[in-house]
Design a protein around this motif. Sequence first.
Motif, PDB file in Angstrom:
ATOM      1  N   GLN A 108      52.785  45.832  69.661  1.00 19.76           N
ATOM      2  CA  GLN A 108      51.961  46.409  70.726  1.00 19.76           C
ATOM      3  C   GLN A 108      50.512  46.671  70.305  1.00 19.76           C
ATOM      4  N   LYS A 197      54.632  50.402  75.571  1.00 22.32           N
ATOM      5  CA  LYS A 197      53.990  51.012  74.415  1.00 22.32           C
ATOM      6  C   LYS A 197      53.787  52.508  74.628  1.00 22.32           C
ATOM      7  N   TYR A 212      53.426  46.944  78.077  1.00 19.15           N
ATOM      8  CA  TYR A 212      52.685  46.144  77.112  1.00 19.15           C
ATOM      9  C   TYR A 212      52.516  44.739  77.671  1.00 19.15           C
ATOM     10  N   TYR A 215      54.073  41.480  75.974  1.00 19.31           N
ATOM     11  CA  TYR A 215      55.505  41.432  75.671  1.00 19.31           C
ATOM     12  C   TYR A 215      56.054  40.018  75.878  1.00 19.31           C
TER      13      TYR A 215
END
Length: 515
Positions: A108, A197, A212, A215
Amino acid sequence: MRASFSTSFHAYLTSGRILRALAAMLALSAATIAGAQTLHVGLAEDIDMLDPTASRSFVGRIVFASLCDKLFDIDEKLAIVPQLATSYQWSPDNKVLTLKLRPGVTFQDGEKFDAAAVKFNIERAKNMQTSSRKSELAPVESVQVVDDTTVKLNLSAPFSPLVSVLADRAGMMVSPKAAKAHPTDFANNPVCSGPFKFKERVAQDHIVLERYAGYWNNSAIHFDKVIFQPIVDASVRLANLRSGQLDIIERLASSDVAGLKAENKFSVASFPLLGYAGININVGKSDVSQKNPLGRDPRVREAFELSLDRAGIVQVAADGQGAATNQWVAPSNPFYAKNDPIPKRNIARAKELLKEAGVPHPSFTLMTPTDSDAQKIAQVIQAMSSEAGFNMKIQSTEFGTTYSLSDTGQFDAQLRNWSGRVDPDGNVYPFYACKQSENWQGYCKAEVDDLLKKSRSTPDVAQRVKLYEQVAAEIVKDRPIIYLYNRNGLWAYNKKLTGVRPIPDGLIRVQGLKM
């Protein structure tokens, strides 16, 4: 006229009352938009810490399911499935585990996930002073980076549970860069590789995670934010669900299941868990164990077990939401030791044992969680055991305090819910092997230690079953844990929430959830 209007309008807008009204309207609008994209989750207690390497709490694992991806995951049928690792292969001697990793994954903070990151994480879990994963990864001697997407775990001896261990916190990957930057306070600044995150945490109030964007499986994520709220009181948790403040709650009180289903406004998921409810008895954790006959004498512990009707506890105290067991796995589990069946309640024999032990009316205190279900269970146990002559007091204890008292052995007995693991090793080794982190009983027996080590190093399932039968035969002589029943997971959630997947580990997975 235009100038006059403009001047008047400007004065109107800049009056304090109007500005405050506009600010409130904008805030409400923003909250409405955010609310449509935010998943609100009600937890039964607050987590301990947001570092998977050090964390020990079940609710922590629920939060980590959104924050930290693992090398592997499990599905509804308890099969090991890929997550950050796409496949694995054992060497012929079962001493090397080779993992193939998912390419193109980032943490992240934008850092690359690769074999070097896996090496860092495994070594951190083994060597960090506050790690709770050391025993889980003890057989891993070294980690070898083959290339960016291939890593080898070299073992000192075959270790059958390893892949299942990597499907839990030991397999959660944190950013090496972030962990190095925060060697002592990573839990306050966690950076992982999951779909959400970390944004903020206010202890005992809320944890906020934000989506995030990088991802690897972003198409499965349909919320911009997840807010976890610890609410200890089950009735208050349910009230927040009913009012729309929460979208899903875990550990719905068993007494509320029937009523909520009748309302037809919410969905209820009731599903068998890997975990169990049991009573851990202090038999050697501290000198407290020798100050009450329950800790001193196995005959008293046997009498206590014989005073209990497990099926009755499930029906009366848990509203039928579970199945009786006397072991670390359910009787339906292939690893259940059939040579140690569930004993029937026998008050007459219990009284005989207490007379033999010279304590016809033993007294002890049962440390119990504060939730309503635990209180009901404790009260039923208190009533049942009193018929055999036991004088049991109930001590309601907050979640955080329980861990502190457990670690220092400042208790007689404790009612404990264990969340359970896919491989039986995770349900038995930490509790019975000498000096392990979850061995709150202070139990240590060379024969049991030896059998547990053999069961870990044996890949053959049939042979492991035989070894667990021998473990059960030894443990039943001492009874440091009195198992009660395998619990059902109980969730309640907004009927508009789709994609809910009840999996026996009890973790709420955000992948696929949609409002």
